[in-house]
Write a protein that holds these residues in place. Structure first.
Motif, PDB file in Angstrom:
ATOM      1  N   ASN A 104       2.141   1.727  -3.434  1.00 10.66           N
ATOM      2  CA  ASN A 104       1.063   2.279  -4.253  1.00 10.66           C
ATOM      3  C   ASN A 104       0.918   3.783  -4.047  1.00 10.66           C
ATOM      4  O   ASN A 104       0.832   4.553  -5.014  1.00 10.66           O
TER       5      ASN A 104
ATOM      6  N   THR B 104       0.006  -2.164  -8.753  1.00  8.62           N
ATOM      7  CA  THR B 104       0.428  -2.232  -7.356  1.00  8.62           C
ATOM      8  C   THR B 104      -0.703  -2.704  -6.444  1.00  8.62           C
ATOM      9  O   THR B 104      -0.486  -3.491  -5.524  1.00  8.62           O
ATOM     10  N   GLN B 105      -1.929  -2.235  -6.703  1.00 13.18           N
ATOM     11  CA  GLN B 105      -3.066  -2.652  -5.884  1.00 13.18           C
ATOM     12  C   GLN B 105      -3.343  -4.142  -6.047  1.00 13.18           C
ATOM     13  O   GLN B 105      -3.629  -4.844  -5.064  1.00 13.18           O
TER      14      GLN B 105
ATOM     15  N   GLN C 170       0.835  -1.202   0.000  1.00 17.20           N
ATOM     16  CA  GLN C 170       0.000   0.000   0.000  1.00 17.20           C
ATOM     17  C   GLN C 170       0.867   1.248   0.000  1.00 17.20           C
ATOM     18  O   GLN C 170       0.548   2.250  -0.652  1.00 17.20           O
TER      19      GLN C 170
ATOM     20  N   ASP D 163      -1.602   2.160 -10.746  1.00 17.95           N
ATOM     21  CA  ASP D 163      -2.364   1.895  -9.525  1.00 17.95           C
ATOM     22  C   ASP D 163      -2.891   0.467  -9.511  1.00 17.95           C
ATOM     23  O   ASP D 163      -2.809  -0.220  -8.485  1.00 17.95           O
ATOM     24  N   ARG D 164      -3.426   0.000 -10.625  1.00 19.40           N
ATOM     25  CA  ARG D 164      -3.983  -1.351 -10.661  1.00 19.40           C
ATOM     26  C   ARG D 164      -2.896  -2.415 -10.505  1.00 19.40           C
ATOM     27  O   ARG D 164      -3.133  -3.458  -9.875  1.00 19.40           O
TER      28      ARG D 164
ATOM     29  N   LYS E 101      -3.208  -6.879  -3.120  1.00 17.72           N
ATOM     30  CA  LYS E 101      -4.381  -7.708  -2.787  1.00 17.72           C
ATOM     31  C   LYS E 101      -4.029  -9.187  -2.864  1.00 17.72           C
ATOM     32  O   LYS E 101      -4.500  -9.995  -2.024  1.00 17.72           O
TER      33      LYS E 101
END
Length: 300
Positions: free
Chosen positions: A230, A285-286, A227, A282-283, A290
């Motif tokens: 990110n 790293t996210q 996080q 962003d996608r 997850k």
């Protein structure tokens, strides 16, 4: 006697109470630059070489291959989620679809960001670990992090220009200063939040400090660390756009050009390209964060 006979100083701030902070900083910075400037030349050459090498590598690759690489990275980092993979692939394609020149501009911006984020990771994660293991160090560094996040981002460009001149290198330095605090904080938070019972269990089995860190604390803190990466990525992208004012090439340069020409269409197109690039990063790293979080969940 003047303080008593002339009360005007009560209404207008007197000059004799003015601290010459600007002069002290400028003089100190000048001496520092003269004494250690040669070392900054070495850093400048190294970072500039890294940026140019990465940019040349990405530009040489055909654009369909670059999109395929991004899709493959998202596919495996997200745990093979097709929805996220397809969405990121479409966003990557539409960067060039908005305007052909945006593709090369996006690669330039990405090159600067990758180097900056790598430096942030090299500095931020070890510093966060050190803070989590030493309260005195945490108490000393937290005010510095507060200061780094409070000072307007434009201010970071000035020392970068004085030390490295115009171009991509001062943008990287400003990006690191601006983007590293959340990574440091979240790394510290992630390690601090590791359950003490788990640590005590590791100690009961005779684990050393190094084994506890690498085998227990870091794996459990990885969702927080991801996080932090990110957040670092998003702040780095914002700073790279601001850095276009000091001659940094990339998508931010197009936004600045549109602003100077009062060209709403140009600025909007470049802004949309930046948004698409931000979504892609962003996608990635996210999705990886997850995936790590799902992997570390206790079995039901």
């Amino acid at each position: 006697m003047e303080l008593i006979t002339d009360p005007s100083w009560l209404y207008d701030w007197p000059k004799w109470l003015d601290i010459p902070l600007m002069k002290w900083i400028n003089d100190g910075f000048k001496v520092f630059n003269e004494k250690y400037g040669i070392y900054f030349e070495v850093i400048n050459d190294f970072l500039l070489g890294a940026i140019l090498s990465l940019k040349k590598f990405l530009i040489v690759l055909p654009w369909p291959l670059v999109i395929a690489l991004v899709v493959a990275i998202v596919f495996f980092s997200s745990g093979r989620k097709l929805g996220t993979t397809v969405f990121v692939g479409i966003c990557t394609f539409f960067i060039g679809f908005l305007h052909p020149k945006f593709w090369d501009k996006a690669i330039e911006t990405t090159s600067i960001m990758i180097i900056g984020i790598l430096i942030c990771i090299i500095i931020g994660i070890p510093l966060g670990i050190a803070m989590a293991r030493n309260n005195k160090l945490r108490n000393a560094i937290l005010p510095v992090l507060d200061l780094m996040q409070t000072i307007p981002s434009f201010c970071y460009l000035i020392p970068g220009i004085m030390l490295f001149g115009l171009g991509a290198v001062p943008a990287i330095i400003a990006t690191v200063i601006y983007a590293v605090p959340p990574l440091v904080r979240l790394t510290d938070l992630g390690i601090t939040l590791v359950d003490t019972e788990v640590i005590e269990a590791a100690e009961a089995f005779g684990a050393s400090k190094k084994q506890k860190l690498l085998g227990v604390q870091l794996p459990l803190a990885l969702p927080n660390i991801m996080q932090g990466i990110n957040q670092c990525t998003m702040m780095a992208l914002a700073m790279v756009v601001i850095a276009s004012m000091i001659g940094t090439r990339g998508l931010g340069d197009e936004v600045l050009l549109g602003l100077q020409q009062l060209n709403v269409g140009k600025a909007t197109e470049a802004g949309l390209a930046i948004v698409l690039l931000a979504i892609v990063l962003d996608r990635i790293t996210q999705a990886y964060g997850k995936k790590i979080q799902d992997r570390n969940k206790p079995p039901k």
